[in-house]
Motif scaffolding. Structure first.
Motif, mmCIF file in Angstrom:
data_model
loop_
_atom_site.group_PDB
_atom_site.id
_atom_site.type_symbol
_atom_site.label_atom_id
_atom_site.label_comp_id
_atom_site.label_asym_id
_atom_site.label_seq_id
_atom_site.Cartn_x
_atom_site.Cartn_y
_atom_site.Cartn_z
ATOM 1 N N UNK A 1 43.044 22.706 42.138
ATOM 2 C CA UNK A 1 43.199 24.084 41.697
ATOM 3 C C UNK A 1 44.388 24.122 40.751
ATOM 4 N N UNK A 2 44.157 24.606 39.554
ATOM 5 C CA UNK A 2 45.200 24.521 38.526
ATOM 6 C C UNK A 2 45.951 25.820 38.332
ATOM 7 N N UNK A 3 46.308 26.032 37.089
ATOM 8 C CA UNK A 3 47.109 27.184 36.723
ATOM 9 C C UNK A 3 46.259 28.452 36.674
ATOM 10 N N UNK A 4 46.927 29.568 36.442
ATOM 11 C CA UNK A 4 46.206 30.828 36.321
ATOM 12 C C UNK A 4 45.425 30.840 35.012
ATOM 13 N N UNK B 1 54.245 33.098 41.486
ATOM 14 C CA UNK B 1 53.293 32.061 41.104
ATOM 15 C C UNK B 1 53.403 30.870 42.017
ATOM 16 N N UNK B 2 52.284 30.250 42.268
ATOM 17 C CA UNK B 2 52.388 29.070 43.106
ATOM 18 C C UNK B 2 51.861 27.835 42.397
ATOM 19 N N UNK B 3 52.183 26.714 42.936
ATOM 20 C CA UNK B 3 51.975 25.453 42.231
ATOM 21 C C UNK B 3 50.512 25.026 42.293
ATOM 22 N N UNK B 4 50.099 24.257 41.283
ATOM 23 C CA UNK B 4 48.780 23.635 41.390
ATOM 24 C C UNK B 4 48.701 22.799 42.665
ATOM 25 N N UNK C 1 31.256 20.452 37.555
ATOM 26 C CA UNK C 1 31.676 20.837 36.210
ATOM 27 C C UNK C 1 33.102 21.364 36.184
ATOM 28 N N UNK C 2 33.679 21.551 37.357
ATOM 29 C CA UNK C 2 35.033 22.094 37.399
ATOM 30 C C UNK C 2 35.122 23.532 36.916
ATOM 31 N N UNK C 3 33.986 24.262 36.983
ATOM 32 C CA UNK C 3 33.965 25.632 36.478
ATOM 33 C C UNK C 3 34.690 26.571 37.439
ATOM 34 N N UNK C 4 35.517 27.426 36.877
ATOM 35 C CA UNK C 4 36.138 28.474 37.670
ATOM 36 C C UNK C 4 35.093 29.555 37.924
ATOM 37 N N UNK D 1 39.048 27.386 40.884
ATOM 38 C CA UNK D 1 38.831 27.966 42.207
ATOM 39 C C UNK D 1 37.566 28.827 42.242
ATOM 40 N N UNK D 2 37.119 29.107 43.464
ATOM 41 C CA UNK D 2 36.046 30.069 43.671
ATOM 42 C C UNK D 2 36.714 31.329 44.193
ATOM 43 N N UNK D 3 36.671 32.364 43.397
ATOM 44 C CA UNK D 3 37.384 33.588 43.696
ATOM 45 C C UNK D 3 36.354 34.652 44.017
ATOM 46 N N UNK D 4 36.435 35.248 45.163
ATOM 47 C CA UNK D 4 35.459 36.277 45.524
ATOM 48 C C UNK D 4 36.093 37.655 45.416
ATOM 49 N N UNK D 5 35.278 38.616 45.010
ATOM 50 C CA UNK D 5 35.693 40.010 45.044
ATOM 51 C C UNK D 5 34.756 40.691 46.025
ATOM 52 N N UNK D 6 35.301 41.235 47.102
ATOM 53 C CA UNK D 6 34.435 41.893 48.076
ATOM 54 C C UNK D 6 34.907 43.325 48.274
#
Lengths: 280, 375
Positions: free
Chosen positions: A24-27, A12-15, A226-229, A55-60
């Motif tokens: 970018x916060x916690x999981x 795990x890594x830190x915010x 909005x801070x939306x993940x 975060x903006x997480x992409x699945x490619x």
């Protein structure tokens, strides 16, 4: 052959704070060893990854890699045979899609899934359903809570309509709108629910450059304001590399890479999967 | 310039969300209500009430009911006739004093207890509630099956219910003929049912139901319940993903739709016909009649329900007057021609205007906005 673990950002890594100042916060959501089979076909093979708050997480991945199946697992359409889904620090039991929606997960679809018989406004108001509590009697006589609630929720809907710049088509039936606008309305419908996790299945499929730019801007604005993940699937590599913080790469149902766009870009396995490699 | 919205600005969401946002529409609606309540009762005679007005009002309620289920929630039902029968028979039981068995006897045997006969108004309402319960029961298959298969399941409800009211003699108070006959019942000292009713009294009784139920239907369909129905109708997968509980949406649609249809069935029996035999009045043809009303009138429209009911009630009267009265044809030929015309119209509407008379009305209104200047 490169070992996947060397590419991963150590967890795990830190915010932390990104270059452009987003936190970018916690999981928020963690997929642990997910395996999904349809009869004899294994759509997802033992995949683990996490999505962190903000975060903006992409699945490619190439066609048929299992990206959409992954999204369907997150939103509760498919129930994986093996593996665990952890959401906000708790293991999620098998749930119906509408229960997952109530937990704050919203999504859009690859092929637009709007309610064609309804107006833009009604479509977006439908996204507020989980926030509306008035009973049948109050609604039948349009008194008390029903009326109050309708106006409160209308204000929320109008804020999204302003945000997405679709005021002009507020009262238009969505079936008659052009494709790009329909995609935008669908984003609005997901957004108005104020989700903590927003899943976008190919938000830019079939769009021209301007429409893609607009959509990228909206996605980044949503994330920023909005801070939306956001977890998204997208085929346009330029867009993905530009807007996402971290990328998961899938191929034939397995995870072949995970990390920042730069790390993924230089991953030999990812390059092989996209460009093809001679098997000798 | 008969119809315009220019200058009719809205400054609040409340004003924008009202039923008739355009002032002209709103005043027309008030005018119609005023005429219906204050003027029409004085003009009615027995023929008009029996042949046109009562059937129109009663079938409007049934059409709104089926429209909620089929037009708004997208669940096809062919069981309307059966549900109307439930409304009629339960209304009959409530208005004649229902005898029930309570399991509280000395030695565990049940004792028979007769409820007092209820007021006709409450009997009709309770008939609606009974039908709503039955509707929920027969709506359960909709949780697993859709479309044609659901239509067949509701068809089973239709035949089962008609069979039930033929066989279960308790429901028709053990009468020798198997018919149910509405005894005379008063409301505010005025006979509403029975042989000696005044045309205006029966008219006003039904009109109150129609107005209140239409308003309620409009409110339900513009609120979040209505949106969840329409979401299920338009795309059930997407509806579920944004938080619509499909079971709740479908079963409330079945319940509310059956409530309306039950009230229509009760009024048809108690106020309009006076005596019914279940297979004759509430058979499959009644289910199709109501379905045709909403197809011709317009699926997913309250106005369409009225338009469809008016159309299907007026057409036979009109044809009979023209063909038999004016041209002197034989009655049976005219009756057969009516079937042919209705059938042809259904096909024409399905091809040319799937959204029915309500859509035609919308198009006319769009045209009227610009009339007489085309640009």
């Amino acid at each position: 052959m490169t070992d996947v673990s060397t590419i991963d950002i150590p967890t795990p890594y830190q915010p932390y704070t990104t270059e452009d100042g987003r936190k970018i916060g916690d999981v928020v959501m963690e997929m642990k060893n997910i395996t999904l089979r349809f009869g004899g076909v294994t759509a997802i093979k033992d995949i683990s990854f996490d999505i962190r708050e903000g975060e903006v997480r992409a699945i490619i991945g190439p066609n048929g890699a299992g990206k959409s199946s992954m999204l369907n697992v997150i939103s509760g359409f498919y129930h994986p045979q093996e593996g665990e889904i952890w959401y906000r620090g708790e293991k999620r039991p098998p749930m119906k899609p509408y229960e997952i929606a109530r937990q704050g997960i919203a999504r859009t679809f690859q092929n637009i899934a709007l309610f064609k018989g309804m107006t833009t406004l009604d479509n977006i108001m439908t996204g507020r359903l989980t926030h509306m509590k008035s009973g049948i009697l109050a609604q039948a006589f349009w008194k008390g809570r029903a009326e109050r609630e309708e106006i409160e929720q209308r204000e929320k809907a109008e804020r999204i309509i302003d945000f997405l710049e679709i005021q002009a088509i507020r009262k238009a039936p969505v079936g008659s709108l052009p494709y790009g606008l329909q995609k935008r309305v669908e984003l609005g419908r997901a957004l108005v629910a104020e989700p903590s996790l927003l899943l976008l299945d190919e938000p830019m499929a079939g769009m021209n450059v301007e429409e893609k730019e607009d959509m990228s801007r909206f996605i980044l604005d949503v994330n920023d304001e909005f801070g939306t993940t956001i977890a998204l699937i997208e085929h346009d590599m330029g867009v993905v590399m530009d807007i996402s913080d971290r990328v998961v790469v899938m191929d034939y149902g397995a995870k072949i890479g995970d990390g920042t766009p730069d790390e993924v870009r230089n991953n030999q396995q990812v390059i092989d999967a996209y460009l093809g490699v001679s098997h000798d | 310039m008969l119809y315009r919205e220019v200058g009719d600005f809205k400054t609040s969401y409340k004003a924008d969300g009202q039923t008739f946002p355009i002032a002209f529409d709103r005043y027309r609606y008030y005018a119609v209500l005023l005429i219906a309540f204050a003027l029409v009762p004085f003009l009615l005679n027995d023929y008009w009430v029996k042949a046109i007005v009562l059937p129109f009002l009663i079938y409007s309620i049934a059409a709104i009911g089926l429209n909620i289920l089929t037009g708004y929630c997208g669940q096809v039902s062919l069981g309307s006739g059966g549900f109307m029968a439930v409304g009629a028979y339960s209304c009959y039981k409530f208005m004649t004093g229902m005898d029930i068995w309570l399991p509280f006897g000395e030695n565990g045997e049940s004792i028979q207890y007769a409820l007092p006969p209820l007021n006709i108004f409450f009997s009709v309402i309770l008939g609606g509630f009974t039908t709503a319960l039955v509707g929920i029961l027969f709506g359960l298959p909709s949780l697993r099956i859709k479309g044609f298969y659901l239509a067949v399941a509701t068809l089973a409800a239709q035949f089962f219910l008609v069979w039930l009211f033929n066989k279960w003699s308790w429901t028709y108070n053990y009468s020798a003929s198997g018919q149910i006959t509405a005894p005379e019942r008063l409301l505010f000292g005025q006979a509403i049912t029975g042989p000696s009713t005044e045309p205006w009294a029966t008219y006003l009784f039904c009109l109150v139901f129609v107005v209140v139920l239409a308003l309620v239907a409009r409110n339900l369909t513009r609120g979040h319940l209505g949106r969840s129905w329409m979401a299920i109708r338009d795309m059930d997968i997407a509806a579920e993903i944004i938080g619509v509980n499909p079971m709740k949406a479908k079963l409330t649609a079945f319940a509310i739709s059956s409530f309306y249809i039950g009230i229509a069935g009760a009024l048809l029996f108690a106020v309009y016909l006076g005596a019914v035999e279940v297979g004759e009045v509430y058979g499959i043809q009644k289910s199709f009649l109501v379905l045709f009303m909403i197809i011709i009138g317009g699926l997913g429209s309250i106005f369409g329900s009225f338009a469809g009911a008016a159309f299907m009630v007026l057409l036979p009267v009109l044809l009979k007057n023209v063909l038999v009265g004016q041209l002197g044809w034989a009655t049976d030929i005219a009756a057969h021609l009516e079937f042919a015309i209705v059938g042809a119209l259904i096909i024409v509407f399905l091809i040319a205007e799937p959204h029915g008379l309500a859509q035609l009305w919308r198009v006319i209104k769009e045209k009227l906005r610009l009339w007489p200047f085309p640009h």
